[in-house]
Design an enzyme around this catalytic site. Structure first.
Site, PDB file in Angstrom:
ATOM      1  N   ARG A  67      14.099 108.308  22.014  1.00 21.01           N
ATOM      2  CA  ARG A  67      12.663 108.570  21.892  1.00 21.01           C
ATOM      3  C   ARG A  67      11.925 107.650  22.855  1.00 21.01           C
ATOM      4  NH1 ARG A  67       8.481 106.135  17.778  1.00 21.01           N
ATOM      5  NH2 ARG A  67       6.673 107.344  18.420  1.00 21.01           N
ATOM      6  N   HIS A  91       1.401 107.049  22.862  1.00 18.65           N
ATOM      7  CA  HIS A  91       1.797 105.839  22.143  1.00 18.65           C
ATOM      8  C   HIS A  91       0.782 104.749  22.509  1.00 18.65           C
ATOM      9  CE1 HIS A  91       5.418 103.830  20.043  1.00 18.65           C
ATOM     10  NE2 HIS A  91       4.475 102.888  20.121  1.00 18.65           N
ATOM     11  N   GLU A 100       1.796 106.818  15.361  1.00 23.48           N
ATOM     12  CA  GLU A 100       1.058 105.951  14.431  1.00 23.48           C
ATOM     13  C   GLU A 100      -0.450 105.963  14.647  1.00 23.48           C
ATOM     14  OE1 GLU A 100       2.634 101.977  14.403  1.00 23.48           O
ATOM     15  OE2 GLU A 100       4.562 102.620  13.633  1.00 23.48           O
ATOM     16  N   ASN A 119       7.830 106.357  10.800  1.00 25.64           N
ATOM     17  CA  ASN A 119       8.090 104.974  11.201  1.00 25.64           C
ATOM     18  C   ASN A 119       8.001 104.134   9.940  1.00 25.64           C
ATOM     19  OD1 ASN A 119       8.089 105.913  13.785  1.00 25.64           O
ATOM     20  ND2 ASN A 119       6.348 104.685  14.506  1.00 25.64           N
ATOM     21  N   TYR A 138       8.562 100.247   8.277  1.00 26.11           N
ATOM     22  CA  TYR A 138       8.876  98.823   8.431  1.00 26.11           C
ATOM     23  C   TYR A 138       8.974  98.080   7.100  1.00 26.11           C
ATOM     24  CZ  TYR A 138       8.851  99.444  13.403  1.00 26.11           C
ATOM     25  OH  TYR A 138       9.179  99.870  14.663  1.00 26.11           O
ATOM     26  N   GLU A 146      11.069 105.360  13.955  1.00 28.86           N
ATOM     27  CA  GLU A 146      11.156 103.919  14.194  1.00 28.86           C
ATOM     28  C   GLU A 146      11.558 103.220  12.908  1.00 28.86           C
ATOM     29  OE1 GLU A 146       7.727 101.813  15.784  1.00 28.86           O
ATOM     30  OE2 GLU A 146       7.346 103.437  17.208  1.00 28.86           O
TER      31      GLU A 146
HETATM   32  C1  FCB Z   1       5.247  99.961  15.688  1.00 27.95           C
HETATM   33  C2  FCB Z   1       4.929 100.500  17.073  1.00 27.95           C
HETATM   34  C3  FCB Z   1       5.959 100.115  18.104  1.00 27.95           C
HETATM   35  C4  FCB Z   1       6.440  98.690  17.940  1.00 27.95           C
HETATM   36  C5  FCB Z   1       6.860  98.431  16.512  1.00 27.95           C
HETATM   37  C6  FCB Z   1       7.384  97.045  16.265  1.00 27.95           C
HETATM   38  O1  FCB Z   1       4.091  99.912  14.922  1.00 27.95           O
HETATM   39  O2  FCB Z   1       4.829 101.896  17.047  1.00 27.95           O
HETATM   40  O3  FCB Z   1       5.421 100.347  19.373  1.00 27.95           O
HETATM   41  O4  FCB Z   1       5.484  97.814  18.359  1.00 27.95           O
HETATM   42  O5  FCB Z   1       5.770  98.674  15.649  1.00 27.95           O
END
Ligand code: FCB
Length: 459
Positions: free
Chosen positions: A77, A121, A167, A293, A295, A362
């Protein structure tokens, strides 16, 4: 160490973004983006660095491709820099910029790596920022759809997987409200306009991409962050509910239900834009997949001093080194490592949003990686990936419609306002010498992919 088990046609990839890896900010007629401007504005990047060179990918994409092959990835990607293709964001096409991406796609396909291309992006052309405030201006949604069509007409015969936006929450909330990302504004009116216009741009682009390339698959990438109340007090529970709508449901409901959620939408009535008659129809047209995405989870509490929204999300335990707090491991970004809520998020998408076709676009973690005798030992990243990938594999076993997983990131790169201080890569990069070292986690990923019996070349 056991490896998570995935279906045999599962896509394993890594993700990057143009601004974070390409460098060459003016090469071959590229126009400026808001990130070129922001990163050169004094005081904006915590380390004082800029992304003029970063991973030198524009000059040498082959070097990255060799790494992908070594890791055994079957998908990649990446994002396209809008202002390389249209230096002014609209109008005249810069053929050399477009050619670069054509070549990149060819190089990927030659190696059996499936491209997933993000059209936006976060790097709005500076010309459009100046013309109409970037996505805070409604016109940008239409310029974005024009740009999408230009790109897909050039690449759509070979590249079939398109992600309109990355995002939108982060771009709009951090870029226009909290001022931490480009363009660095603190303006609630702009923030919510940008959010609505991003979704509108997504819907308009989706139509145009399908028209230009009928067998293309088009999706949107959202960052999803489960929000929990910081205490069991009713006011914090209510605050967490609004926070969840701010972070997640505004975008999910917009694209899947064609409406914005209450009470969030009512709370912001003083600043919100007018929504025109067909907007929500355009925004909620069926898409081919959702990019997720993921985290970490966050905790919210009531905050009387936050206008309109009335919530605040607890500061994560950042002191810029990985640490264990109350028995929980954090990354050096201050993010808690806790995979169960990743599983829950996927199950929520299955149960509440109709189980769309999904890709993890992500997931990854930053740690303080050091080179020791030419090697980088990163057991925390391996443990992180193992637990999150196992959660995803379990979600698939429980019926979630998940077809691929892109690790953030292929290699250490320019982490926005944190400069080069945060390393997320499977590959270590010395940005001064451009030397690359595959980290232990990269080797773990390569073994895991091989262990699934997946064809190396992705046929
Ligand atoms: C996300 C972003 C990516 C990168 C990661 C750590 O929010 O999409 O570009 O910075 O965090």
């Amino acid at each position: 160490m056991p490896y998570p088990q995935f279906p045999s046609n599962f896509l394993f990839g890594a993700a990057t973004a143009a601004f974070q890896i390409e460098g060459s900010p003016t090469a071959d007629g590229k126009g400026k983006s808001i990130w070129d401007v922001y990163s050169h504005t004094r005081g904006k990047i915590r380390t004082g660095e800029n992304a003029d060179i970063t991973c030198e990918t524009y000059r040498n994409p082959e070097r990255d491709l060799a790494l992908m092959t070594e890791l055994g990835l079957n998908a990649y990607r990446f994002s396209i820099s809008w202002s390389r293709v249209l230096p002014n964001g609209r109008g005249q096409v810069n053929q050399k910029g477009l050619d670069y991406y054509c070549r990149l796609v060819d190089l990927l396909l030659e190696r059996g790596i499936t491209p997933f291309i993000t059209l936006f992006h976060w790097d709005t052309p500076q010309a459009l920022q100046e013309l109409c405030g970037g996505f805070a201006g409604r016109d940008t949604a239409y310029y974005f759809a024009d740009y999408a069509e230009v790109v897909v007409k050039a690449l759509g015969d070979r590249a079939k997987n398109w992600i309109t936006l990355n995002e939108p929450l982060e771009h709009c909330a951090f870029g226009y409200l909290l001022g931490d990302l480009a363009p660095g504004h603190h303006n609630p009116w702009e923030y919510i306009r940008a959010a609505h216009h991003q979704l509108l741009g997504h819907g308009l682009a989706l139509e145009r991409i399908h028209a230009a390339s009928p067998d293309s698959r088009v999706g949107l990438t959202l960052s999803l962050t489960p929000i929990f109340p910081a205490t069991s007090q009713p006011k914090d529970i209510a605050a967490a509910h609004v926070a969840n709508q701010f972070f997640n449901d505004f975008f999910l409901d917009g694209v899947f239900k064609g409406s914005y959620p209450d009470p969030f939408w009512s709370k912001i009535r003083l600043v919100r834009p007018s929504v025109k008659t067909d907007d929500m129809k355009i925004i909620s047209q069926p898409m081919d997949f959702l990019g997720v995405n993921y985290y970490s989870r966050e905790f919210a509490r009531a905050a009387w001093n936050v206008p309109l929204l009335g919530f605040w999300v607890d500061e994560t335990q950042v002191n810029h080194r990985e640490q264990v707090v109350n028995g929980r491991q954090y990354t050096n970004f201050g993010r808690e490592i806790y995979a169960p809520t990743f599983y829950d998020t996927l199950m929520r998408l299955k149960n509440e949003y109709g189980n769309p076709t999904m890709y993890i676009t992500e997931n990854g973690a930053s740690f303080t990686d050091v080179v020791e005798n030419g090697e980088v030992h990163d057991p925390l990243r391996i443990a992180f990936l193992e637990s999150y990938m196992e959660a995803a594999a379990q979600a698939i076993r429980d019926g979630v419609n998940l077809h691929g997983y892109f690790i953030w990131s292929l290699m250490d790169n320019f982490e926005w306002q944190q400069g080069f201080s945060k390393r997320f890569g499977l590959v270590y990069v010395d940005h001064a010498t451009q030397q690359r070292i595959i980290k232990d986690s990269g080797r773990w990923v390569a073994k895991m992919i091989r262990g699934q019996g997946l064809p190396k070349s992705g046929q």
